[in-house]
Design a protein around this motif. Sequence first.
Motif, PDB file in Angstrom:
ATOM      1  N   SER A 165       0.826  -1.202   0.000  1.00  0.00           N
ATOM      2  CA  SER A 165       0.000   0.000   0.000  1.00  0.00           C
ATOM      3  C   SER A 165       0.863   1.256   0.000  1.00  0.00           C
ATOM      4  N   GLU A 166       2.172   1.109   0.266  1.00  0.00           N
ATOM      5  CA  GLU A 166       3.083   2.244   0.249  1.00  0.00           C
ATOM      6  C   GLU A 166       3.615   2.451  -1.165  1.00  0.00           C
ATOM      7  N   ASN A 167       3.729   3.702  -1.572  1.00  0.00           N
ATOM      8  CA  ASN A 167       4.324   4.063  -2.851  1.00  0.00           C
ATOM      9  C   ASN A 167       3.721   3.304  -4.030  1.00  0.00           C
ATOM     10  N   THR A 168       2.427   3.048  -4.006  1.00  0.00           N
ATOM     11  CA  THR A 168       1.802   2.354  -5.127  1.00  0.00           C
ATOM     12  C   THR A 168       1.559   3.329  -6.259  1.00  0.00           C
ATOM     13  N   ARG A 169       1.741   2.846  -7.446  1.00  0.00           N
ATOM     14  CA  ARG A 169       1.553   3.633  -8.649  1.00  0.00           C
ATOM     15  C   ARG A 169       0.478   2.933  -9.474  1.00  0.00           C
ATOM     16  N   PRO A 170      -0.499   3.651  -9.986  1.00  0.00           N
ATOM     17  CA  PRO A 170      -1.544   2.990 -10.778  1.00  0.00           C
ATOM     18  C   PRO A 170      -0.938   2.257 -11.966  1.00  0.00           C
ATOM     19  N   ALA A 171      -1.405   1.035 -12.197  1.00  0.00           N
ATOM     20  CA  ALA A 171      -0.944   0.258 -13.348  1.00  0.00           C
ATOM     21  C   ALA A 171      -1.574   0.816 -14.612  1.00  0.00           C
ATOM     22  N   ALA A 172      -0.826   0.762 -15.712  1.00  0.00           N
ATOM     23  CA  ALA A 172      -1.368   1.202 -16.991  1.00  0.00           C
ATOM     24  C   ALA A 172      -2.500   0.271 -17.404  1.00  0.00           C
ATOM     25  N   LEU A 173      -3.553   0.812 -17.961  1.00  0.00           N
ATOM     26  CA  LEU A 173      -4.692   0.030 -18.400  1.00  0.00           C
ATOM     27  C   LEU A 173      -4.940   0.314 -19.870  1.00  0.00           C
ATOM     28  N   LEU A 174      -4.857  -0.719 -20.694  1.00  0.00           N
ATOM     29  CA  LEU A 174      -5.066  -0.584 -22.129  1.00  0.00           C
ATOM     30  C   LEU A 174      -6.171  -1.524 -22.580  1.00  0.00           C
ATOM     31  N   GLU A 175      -6.947  -1.098 -23.550  1.00  0.00           N
ATOM     32  CA  GLU A 175      -7.937  -1.968 -24.168  1.00  0.00           C
ATOM     33  C   GLU A 175      -7.193  -2.955 -25.070  1.00  0.00           C
ATOM     34  N   SER A 176      -7.631  -4.214 -25.096  1.00  0.00           N
ATOM     35  CA  SER A 176      -6.979  -5.204 -25.948  1.00  0.00           C
ATOM     36  C   SER A 176      -7.046  -4.793 -27.415  1.00  0.00           C
ATOM     37  N   ALA A 177      -8.137  -4.174 -27.833  1.00  0.00           N
ATOM     38  CA  ALA A 177      -8.275  -3.718 -29.218  1.00  0.00           C
ATOM     39  C   ALA A 177      -7.203  -2.688 -29.571  1.00  0.00           C
ATOM     40  N   GLU A 178      -6.799  -1.907 -28.576  1.00  0.00           N
ATOM     41  CA  GLU A 178      -5.751  -0.910 -28.786  1.00  0.00           C
ATOM     42  C   GLU A 178      -4.406  -1.601 -29.050  1.00  0.00           C
ATOM     43  N   LEU A 179      -4.162  -2.713 -28.362  1.00  0.00           N
ATOM     44  CA  LEU A 179      -2.929  -3.471 -28.575  1.00  0.00           C
ATOM     45  C   LEU A 179      -2.952  -4.253 -29.887  1.00  0.00           C
ATOM     46  N   LEU A 180      -4.077  -4.888 -30.173  1.00  0.00           N
ATOM     47  CA  LEU A 180      -4.184  -5.753 -31.349  1.00  0.00           C
ATOM     48  C   LEU A 180      -4.402  -4.964 -32.645  1.00  0.00           C
ATOM     49  N   LYS A 181      -4.910  -3.752 -32.545  1.00  0.00           N
ATOM     50  CA  LYS A 181      -5.117  -2.858 -33.698  1.00  0.00           C
ATOM     51  C   LYS A 181      -5.831  -3.552 -34.852  1.00  0.00           C
ATOM     52  N   GLY A 182      -6.930  -4.243 -34.544  1.00  0.00           N
ATOM     53  CA  GLY A 182      -7.736  -4.876 -35.575  1.00  0.00           C
ATOM     54  C   GLY A 182      -7.277  -6.267 -35.976  1.00  0.00           C
ATOM     55  N   GLY A 183      -6.111  -6.694 -35.513  1.00  0.00           N
ATOM     56  CA  GLY A 183      -5.609  -8.023 -35.844  1.00  0.00           C
ATOM     57  C   GLY A 183      -5.925  -9.023 -34.750  1.00  0.00           C
ATOM     58  N   LYS A 184      -5.401 -10.212 -34.883  1.00  0.00           N
ATOM     59  CA  LYS A 184      -5.614 -11.271 -33.888  1.00  0.00           C
ATOM     60  C   LYS A 184      -4.365 -11.540 -33.059  1.00  0.00           C
ATOM     61  N   ILE A 185      -3.186 -11.110 -33.554  1.00  0.00           N
ATOM     62  CA  ILE A 185      -1.916 -11.421 -32.897  1.00  0.00           C
ATOM     63  C   ILE A 185      -1.044 -10.172 -32.856  1.00  0.00           C
ATOM     64  N   VAL A 186      -0.346  -9.991 -31.735  1.00  0.00           N
ATOM     65  CA  VAL A 186       0.641  -8.916 -31.615  1.00  0.00           C
ATOM     66  C   VAL A 186       1.870  -9.480 -30.909  1.00  0.00           C
ATOM     67  N   GLY A 187       3.050  -9.045 -31.342  1.00  0.00           N
ATOM     68  CA  GLY A 187       4.294  -9.447 -30.697  1.00  0.00           C
ATOM     69  C   GLY A 187       4.661  -8.442 -29.619  1.00  0.00           C
ATOM     70  N   ILE A 188       5.202  -8.949 -28.513  1.00  0.00           N
ATOM     71  CA  ILE A 188       5.616  -8.089 -27.399  1.00  0.00           C
ATOM     72  C   ILE A 188       7.045  -8.456 -27.028  1.00  0.00           C
ATOM     73  N   LEU A 189       7.950  -7.492 -27.074  1.00  0.00           N
ATOM     74  CA  LEU A 189       9.316  -7.710 -26.619  1.00  0.00           C
ATOM     75  C   LEU A 189       9.394  -7.377 -25.139  1.00  0.00           C
ATOM     76  N   HIS A 190       9.884  -8.331 -24.342  1.00  0.00           N
ATOM     77  CA  HIS A 190       9.997  -8.137 -22.898  1.00  0.00           C
ATOM     78  C   HIS A 190      11.319  -8.733 -22.428  1.00  0.00           C
TER      79      HIS A 190
END
Length: 70
Positions: free
Chosen positions: A26-51
């Motif tokens: 509960s200390e120093n918590t930062r809100p996690a980013a929230l993205l819509e899946s459609a925003e990530l997929l951009k109309g497609g079915k698959i997206v690559g993520i480098l991590h």
Amino acid sequence: MQALPNSFSSLSHPSLDQAGGGRASSENTRPAALLESAELLKGGKIVGILHNGSLYRLQATKLGKLILTK
């Protein structure tokens, strides 16, 4: 981009704990980013993520589920 309900402005779950202790701090918590899946997929079915130098694949299924594979 559409505004999301306030209940999603800050996500809290033990897996989001950066300390690695398994408990959300509960200390120093930062809100996690929230993205819509459609925003990530951009109309497609698959997206690559480098991590950390590894390539992951995020895929939407026919039933509307998401699968993340390495």
